[in-house]
Design a protein around this motif. Structure first.
Motif, short mmCIF file in Angstrom:
data_model
loop_
_atom_site.label_atom_id
_atom_site.label_comp_id
_atom_site.label_asym_id
_atom_site.label_seq_id
_atom_site.Cartn_x
_atom_site.Cartn_y
_atom_site.Cartn_z
N UNK A 222 -2.62 -4.32 -0.83
CA UNK A 222 -3.56 -3.17 -0.52
C UNK A 222 -2.86 -2.30 0.46
N UNK A 223 -2.38 -2.97 1.77
CA UNK A 223 -1.69 -2.01 2.78
C UNK A 223 -0.35 -1.48 2.22
N UNK A 224 0.24 -1.96 1.40
CA UNK A 224 1.50 -1.35 0.91
C UNK A 224 0.94 -0.33 0.01
N UNK A 225 -0.16 -0.22 -0.67
CA UNK A 225 -0.77 0.87 -1.61
C UNK A 225 -1.25 1.95 -0.75
N UNK A 226 -1.86 1.72 0.35
CA UNK A 226 -2.06 2.65 1.17
C UNK A 226 -0.92 3.39 1.72
#
Length: 186
Positions: A177-181
């Motif tokens: 999710x952090x990579x997606x953000x």
């Protein structure tokens, strides 16, 4: 030890929206105040007459005072709406995410919380769902859609999520999710 500074996230009503909400609610508060004032004035007037004629002056004024309930309803409803619009906001303080709703602020540590996303591809909305280990505290933060967060806030949010976590594998949900953000920020 260095003090962390709070970063205000672009969530909730902006200053212009708060001013419009206040301007819109002002006539309702004035009308509600008038509806509260008139019955009390009539009752006070009928009680100060000498001699008091209960059936002739007080009773009709009590019927008129039923408008008082309408005034209480208008002022109460508008006040609750104003508190909901004006006080909403979100902050990022290091790894802590704070969300103020109504008159309370809830803080969740992003480094230990369960992180998930909720996507609505039909409307193009993505929300970050943060649940503390204590199941009572859950924060839903819109990150993409109508009120999209700017790129620097998305990166700060991704850094807060992965700041002190240890990666458990290539498919660790928090890191994905952090990579997606971060990809949304670029």
């Amino acid at each position: 030890m260095r003090r962390r500074s709070k970063v205000r996230l672009s969530v909730g009503a902006g200053a212009a929206r708060k001013v419009r909400a206040f301007g819109f609610s002002l006539p309702f508060v004035v009308v509600g105040g008038f509806l509260l004032w008139v019955p009390f004035d009539l009752i006070f007037e009928s009680l100060t007459e000498s001699p008091i004629n209960v059936w002739g002056s007080l009773l009709p004024h009590l019927f008129v005072s039923a408008w008082c309930f309408l005034g209480v309803y208008i002022v109460g409803a508008v006040s609750l709406a104003m508190v909901a619009v004006i006080s909403h906001g979100a902050w990022l303080d290091g790894t802590l995410l704070g969300e103020r709703l109504w008159l309370r602020t809830r803080w969740v540590d992003l480094s230990t919380a369960n992180i998930d996303t909720e996507d609505d591809p039909r409307r193009g909305v993505m929300s970050l769902l943060v649940a503390a280990p204590n199941p009572e505290i859950q924060v839903k933060l819109p990150v993409r859609g109508v009120n999209s967060l700017p790129p620097e806030e998305l990166v700060a949010l991704a850094d807060a999520i992965t700041g002190t976590r240890v990666r458990q594998g290539p498919d660790d949900a928090a890191f994905v999710i952090a990579d997606r953000l971060r990809s949304l920020a670029s």
